[in-house]
Design a protein around this motif. Structure first.
Motif: not given
Length: 250
Positions: A5-10, A37-39, A44-46, A193-194
């Motif tokens: 799992x990675x977080x490329x953008x907010x 996927x569940x995680x 809350x930030x995703x 995500x916006x």
């Protein structure tokens, strides 16, 4: 190798599957995917999750060699693992964008059929070779991608549909050159995500709530026939021929 799992953008999380050579997932892989996927959805930030894969193809289904080597225990494990992974995608608290390249077969159909948006590369092909693999299942999810009679024809023949064909049916959102796939998926995820964090989660729950088919119950019903095929010996009879006469794992 495995699930990362990675977080490329907010606001965005990318869950990537990598099980060489063709992303035919072992039992542990399906459960790891479900957990990831569940995680991501619980974070809350995703606000949007992208489901992606490394390698030649997105997903080649279950690891048939593992099932043949370990028997009924592995078959039950694969059934449960697929059920959990498919449910995790469908029930993810935020929208899931599937980025599909190359082949998307068997369990791959279960994943993308439960995703909210599908972005595919031009070389992507979708199919259920279940009858050629000694199994049944995921017609529930193929029926979310194509009309009923086409679903039946694809299921009975084990043929594949191209990304362009699914785009024509409206189930694939965008078709792009392979080298642009990840960027296109992230672009779509960025747009989602916006949106307001609370509203996007309410929207996902609302759309699942008005679904005409209970995908968990429907797929579980199908799995009963897979197990019946295993008990009767029909499943093993077909799987014993897998890999012979030039057949590949994809």
């Amino acid at each position: 190798m495995g699930v990362s799992t990675s977080s490329p953008e907010k606001g965005m999380s990318v869950v990537t599957v990598d099980f060489p050579p063709v992303n035919a997932l072992p039992v542990r892989g399906w459960f790891a995917l479900a957990d990831a996927v569940r995680a991501a959805g619980r974070d809350p930030g995703v606000r949007c999750v992208v489901l992606a894969a490394e390698g030649r193809g997105f997903n080649a289904g279950v690891d048939i060699k593992e099932i043949q080597a370990q028997g009924q225990g592995a078959l039950v494990g694969a059934n449960r693992g697929c059920f959990e992974a498919f449910a995790a995608v469908y029930e993810c608290e935020v929208p899931v964008v599937a980025a599909v390249q190359g082949f998307c077969l068997g369990g791959g159909i279960g994943l993308v059929g439960n995703a909210d948006v599908i972005v595919a590369s031009e070389d992507a092909a979708f199919g259920l070779p279940e009858l050629d693999r000694g199994a049944l299942g995921a017609a529930t999810h193929l029926a979310r991608l194509v009309p009923q009679h086409l679903m039946r024809a694809l299921y009975y023949t084990a043929r594949r549909a191209t990304a362009a064909e699914l785009h024509a049916h409206g189930s694939v959102w965008r078709v792009v050159p392979r080298e642009e796939l990840r960027a296109a998926a992230l672009e779509t995820a960025r747009e989602i995500a916006a949106k307001d964090r609370e509203l996007i989660r309410l929207a996902k729950a609302a759309l699942n709530g008005i679904d005409p088919v209970d995908v968990r119950r429907s797929y579980r019903f199908e799995q009963g026939f897979t197990f019946e095929a295993g008990l009767s010996g029909a499943g093993d009879r077909v799987r014993d021929t897998f890999g012979k006469e030039g057949a590949s794992r994809e």
